[in-house]
Design a protein around this motif. Structure first.
Motif, PDB file in Angstrom:
ATOM      1  N   THR A  34      26.161  43.104  49.828  1.00 47.95           N
ATOM      2  CA  THR A  34      26.192  41.826  49.554  1.00 47.95           C
ATOM      3  C   THR A  34      26.399  41.775  47.923  1.00 47.95           C
ATOM      4  O   THR A  34      27.175  40.677  47.759  1.00 47.95           O
ATOM      5  N   ALA A  35      25.410  42.335  47.221  1.00 48.95           N
ATOM      6  CA  ALA A  35      25.461  42.128  45.736  1.00 48.95           C
ATOM      7  C   ALA A  35      26.909  42.626  45.220  1.00 48.95           C
ATOM      8  O   ALA A  35      27.619  41.748  44.493  1.00 48.95           O
ATOM      9  N   VAL A  36      27.357  43.695  45.852  1.00 49.78           N
ATOM     10  CA  VAL A  36      28.639  44.233  45.052  1.00 49.78           C
ATOM     11  C   VAL A  36      29.959  43.349  45.834  1.00 49.78           C
ATOM     12  O   VAL A  36      30.615  43.057  44.886  1.00 49.78           O
ATOM     13  N   LEU A  37      29.542  42.737  46.732  1.00 49.24           N
ATOM     14  CA  LEU A  37      31.002  41.996  47.350  1.00 49.24           C
ATOM     15  C   LEU A  37      30.865  40.815  46.732  1.00 49.24           C
ATOM     16  O   LEU A  37      32.083  40.418  46.441  1.00 49.24           O
ATOM     17  N   ALA A  38      29.693  40.099  46.478  1.00 49.67           N
ATOM     18  CA  ALA A  38      29.889  38.614  46.012  1.00 49.67           C
ATOM     19  C   ALA A  38      29.751  38.701  44.528  1.00 49.67           C
ATOM     20  O   ALA A  38      30.343  37.502  44.226  1.00 49.67           O
ATOM     21  N   SER A  39      29.211  39.488  43.844  1.00 54.03           N
ATOM     22  CA  SER A  39      29.086  39.423  42.471  1.00 54.03           C
ATOM     23  C   SER A  39      29.874  40.622  41.673  1.00 54.03           C
ATOM     24  O   SER A  39      30.878  40.011  40.924  1.00 54.03           O
ATOM     25  N   TYR A  40      29.502  41.812  41.869  1.00 50.90           N
ATOM     26  CA  TYR A  40      30.173  42.740  41.205  1.00 50.90           C
ATOM     27  C   TYR A  40      31.779  42.772  41.345  1.00 50.90           C
ATOM     28  O   TYR A  40      32.710  43.186  40.286  1.00 50.90           O
ATOM     29  N   ARG A  41      32.186  42.705  42.758  1.00 49.64           N
ATOM     30  CA  ARG A  41      33.520  42.554  42.894  1.00 49.64           C
ATOM     31  C   ARG A  41      33.815  41.221  43.256  1.00 49.64           C
ATOM     32  O   ARG A  41      34.573  40.995  44.478  1.00 49.64           O
ATOM     33  N   GLY A  42      33.234  40.228  42.835  1.00 50.17           N
ATOM     34  CA  GLY A  42      33.478  39.035  43.165  1.00 50.17           C
ATOM     35  C   GLY A  42      34.966  38.544  43.062  1.00 50.17           C
ATOM     36  O   GLY A  42      35.468  37.757  43.909  1.00 50.17           O
ATOM     37  N   TYR A  43      35.706  38.685  41.884  1.00 48.43           N
ATOM     38  CA  TYR A  43      37.097  38.482  41.932  1.00 48.43           C
ATOM     39  C   TYR A  43      37.783  39.177  42.976  1.00 48.43           C
ATOM     40  O   TYR A  43      38.826  38.521  43.361  1.00 48.43           O
ATOM     41  N   ASP A  44      37.548  40.087  43.523  1.00 46.46           N
ATOM     42  CA  ASP A  44      38.199  40.639  44.793  1.00 46.46           C
ATOM     43  C   ASP A  44      38.055  40.125  45.883  1.00 46.46           C
ATOM     44  O   ASP A  44      38.838  39.770  46.597  1.00 46.46           O
ATOM     45  N   THR A  45      36.749  39.568  46.204  1.00 48.26           N
ATOM     46  CA  THR A  45      36.805  38.583  47.284  1.00 48.26           C
ATOM     47  C   THR A  45      37.342  37.392  47.142  1.00 48.26           C
ATOM     48  O   THR A  45      37.830  36.880  48.290  1.00 48.26           O
ATOM     49  N   LEU A  46      37.594  36.895  46.093  1.00 49.00           N
ATOM     50  CA  LEU A  46      38.247  35.504  45.533  1.00 49.00           C
ATOM     51  C   LEU A  46      39.613  35.959  46.079  1.00 49.00           C
ATOM     52  O   LEU A  46      40.482  35.070  46.909  1.00 49.00           O
ATOM     53  N   GLY A  47      40.237  37.127  45.682  1.00 46.56           N
ATOM     54  CA  GLY A  47      41.522  37.327  45.979  1.00 46.56           C
ATOM     55  C   GLY A  47      41.732  37.602  47.595  1.00 46.56           C
ATOM     56  O   GLY A  47      42.841  37.039  48.152  1.00 46.56           O
ATOM     57  N   GLU A  48      40.547  38.048  48.103  1.00 47.71           N
ATOM     58  CA  GLU A  48      40.636  38.162  49.615  1.00 47.71           C
ATOM     59  C   GLU A  48      40.695  36.847  50.306  1.00 47.71           C
ATOM     60  O   GLU A  48      41.591  36.532  51.166  1.00 47.71           O
ATOM     61  N   THR A  49      40.025  35.830  49.724  1.00 45.58           N
ATOM     62  CA  THR A  49      40.133  34.560  50.458  1.00 45.58           C
ATOM     63  C   THR A  49      41.537  34.023  50.191  1.00 45.58           C
ATOM     64  O   THR A  49      42.233  33.079  51.028  1.00 45.58           O
ATOM     65  N   ALA A  50      41.966  34.350  49.145  1.00 44.95           N
ATOM     66  CA  ALA A  50      43.203  33.752  48.771  1.00 44.95           C
ATOM     67  C   ALA A  50      44.362  34.247  49.761  1.00 44.95           C
ATOM     68  O   ALA A  50      45.426  33.591  50.180  1.00 44.95           O
ATOM     69  N   VAL A  51      44.260  35.629  50.102  1.00 50.48           N
ATOM     70  CA  VAL A  51      45.115  36.186  51.195  1.00 50.48           C
ATOM     71  C   VAL A  51      44.998  35.481  52.393  1.00 50.48           C
ATOM     72  O   VAL A  51      46.329  35.375  53.053  1.00 50.48           O
ATOM     73  N   ILE A  52      43.693  35.170  52.846  1.00 44.05           N
ATOM     74  CA  ILE A  52      43.356  34.544  54.339  1.00 44.05           C
ATOM     75  C   ILE A  52      44.209  33.343  54.271  1.00 44.05           C
ATOM     76  O   ILE A  52      44.772  33.181  55.155  1.00 44.05           O
ATOM     77  N   PHE A  53      43.887  32.636  53.020  1.00 45.07           N
ATOM     78  CA  PHE A  53      44.478  31.262  53.118  1.00 45.07           C
ATOM     79  C   PHE A  53      45.773  31.236  53.209  1.00 45.07           C
ATOM     80  O   PHE A  53      46.663  30.346  53.977  1.00 45.07           O
ATOM     81  N   THR A  54      46.573  32.125  52.396  1.00 41.70           N
ATOM     82  CA  THR A  54      48.054  32.382  52.570  1.00 41.70           C
ATOM     83  C   THR A  54      48.402  32.721  53.839  1.00 41.70           C
ATOM     84  O   THR A  54      49.427  32.123  54.301  1.00 41.70           O
ATOM     85  N   ALA A  55      47.671  33.588  54.536  1.00 42.76           N
ATOM     86  CA  ALA A  55      48.010  33.875  56.008  1.00 42.76           C
ATOM     87  C   ALA A  55      48.139  32.800  57.127  1.00 42.76           C
ATOM     88  O   ALA A  55      48.901  32.804  57.730  1.00 42.76           O
ATOM     89  N   GLY A  56      47.074  31.990  56.507  1.00 43.94           N
ATOM     90  CA  GLY A  56      46.783  30.852  57.430  1.00 43.94           C
ATOM     91  C   GLY A  56      47.893  29.830  57.374  1.00 43.94           C
ATOM     92  O   GLY A  56      48.307  29.349  58.435  1.00 43.94           O
ATOM     93  N   ILE A  57      48.184  29.621  56.169  1.00 40.19           N
ATOM     94  CA  ILE A  57      49.293  28.860  55.879  1.00 40.19           C
ATOM     95  C   ILE A  57      50.981  29.197  56.625  1.00 40.19           C
ATOM     96  O   ILE A  57      51.418  28.552  57.033  1.00 40.19           O
TER      97      ILE A  57
END
Lengths: 208, 179
Positions: free
Chosen positions: B139-162
């Motif tokens: 969780t620490a790596v996912l949400a903080s160390y690689r937080g921007y990566d996770t942000l990009g992931e949510t952007a991808v999901i958002f795009t796919a949903g649209i």
């Protein structure tokens, strides 16, 4: 090459072979099956096997999930502590440089059973343990110790690598997003062409 | 442990083959759910409970749900295709090349494998302090160390949903125009 391999090496690689088998099954479904949904299922199998490939690479023998226990006490694990600190200095000196020079394969299985020939990470882990006394547990411990000494196994936690888990969490979620997109396209194709069989669609495109 | 791993791996392989061979798409989707659960079980043994949870929830849950929804709209049986040897040959060659590649891989569970040593693993100890006592390193790596990566992931999901919404909505408009 295969003839030279002993049984230990083969046992050390079986996880990759299983993953490759699953991967090739998914690949076969993608290229051989004409049904669009079947192709998407094949892609999903391929994706799951890629996830499994990464996760098996992060596993450390005798390790546990990278979650710190809530009470980090000094009471247990006394026996190994002295053992670990004893060998820490002479390994830690050249730990940073020699990590890269060690070849990863070359009979590593037998070596690990023999003894602490491979405690580079162990040593550096102990260094952080020394500088910060509240954190006693070290990640990526050498598995050889735990196999040799069960009391030590209870004392010191060995963590598997958390990085593949993190990357694959992202991959799974992105994978389901692309699956949803592909399925939506399939629904659309079905409404446009009346079929989801690839050859029929191509035939209709050709005649149209 | 090996007594658990071997049946799981054998069942994984069998399920994959069953999915590939079966003509009934509904059954294939169900087998796909079983496949995901077996994969999640193996991930649990491989010390990745977070991935196992996600795989069980997303792979076996949401994916199956989406596929069943699609099947309801498209039909449940696959048309039998004529057997061709070419894909099998391609798959065999690719698989053989990959197996050849594994001969240089580090053995299973090797603590000295490059993946365990190259990014300095000291972040495992540091993470609990950095994250103010968060025990789960993943969780620490996912949400903080690689937080921007996770942000990009949510952007991808958002795009796919649209994109999904747009694809399925365009259809309604098209129907109205055709009427």
């Amino acid at each position: 090459m295969i003839a030279q391999m002993d049984i230990g090496q083969a046992l050390g690689l079986y996880n990759y072979w299983v993953v490759i088998f699953l991967m090739m099954t998914g690949f076969y479904m993608v290229i051989a099956r004409g049904n669009l949904i079947k192709t998407i299922i094949g892609l999903n199998i391929f994706q799951t096997s890629v996830v499994l490939l990464y996760v098996t690479m992060g596993k450390v023998k005798g390790g546990t999930a990278p979650i710190m226990p809530l009470d980090v006490g000094h009471g247990h694990g006394h026996g190994h502590d002295s053992h670990g600190h004893e060998e820490a200095p002479h390994h830690a000196a050249d730990a940073a440089d020699h990590t890269m020079l060690q070849h990863p394969l070359s009979g590593r299985v037998g070596e690990a059973e023999e003894g602490p020939a491979s405690s580079v990470v162990d040593a550096s882990g102990h260094f952080t343990g020394i500088s910060e006394p509240s954190v006693q547990l070290t990640g990526f411990e050498d598995a050889a110790h735990s196999h040799a000494d069960t009391a030590h196994q209870a004392a010191e936690a060995i963590y598997s690598n958390p990085l593949p888990s993190v990357l694959m969490l992202t991959a799974i979620v992105v994978g389901v997003a692309t699956t949803a997109l592909a399925l939506a396209l399939t629904v659309r194709i079905r409404e446009e062409y009346g079929t989801i069989e690839e050859d029929e669609i191509l035939e209709m495109d050709r005649t149209a | 442990m090996i007594l658990i791993v071997i049946p799981i791996l054998a069942l994984l392989a069998l399920t994959a083959v069953a999915v590939a061979r079966i003509r009934d798409l509904w059954a294939a989707v169900m087998f796909m759910g079983i496949f995901s659960f077996l994969g999640a079980s193996w991930m649990l043994i491989l010390d990745a409970p977070d991935v196992a949870f996600t795989e069980a929830a997303v792979g076996a849950g949401i994916s199956t749900f989406l596929m069943l929804g699609t099947l309801a709209l498209t039909g449940k049986t696959e048309k039998p295709t004529k057997f061709s040897i070419v894909p099998l040959i391609v798959v065999g060659i690719t698989g053989a090349a990959l197996v050849y590649g594994t001969f240089d891989m580090p053995a299973y569970g090797d603590p000295n494998a490059p993946i365990q040593t190259y990014p300095n693993p000291s972040f495992v100890e540091k993470s609990e302090h950095d994250m103010h006592g968060l025990p789960n390193v993943v969780t620490a790596v996912l949400a903080s160390y690689r937080g921007y990566d996770t942000l990009g992931e949510t952007a991808v999901i958002f795009t796919a949903g649209i994109a999904v919404l747009l694809i399925l909505r365009k259809n309604e408009v098209g129907e109205k125009e055709s009427v």
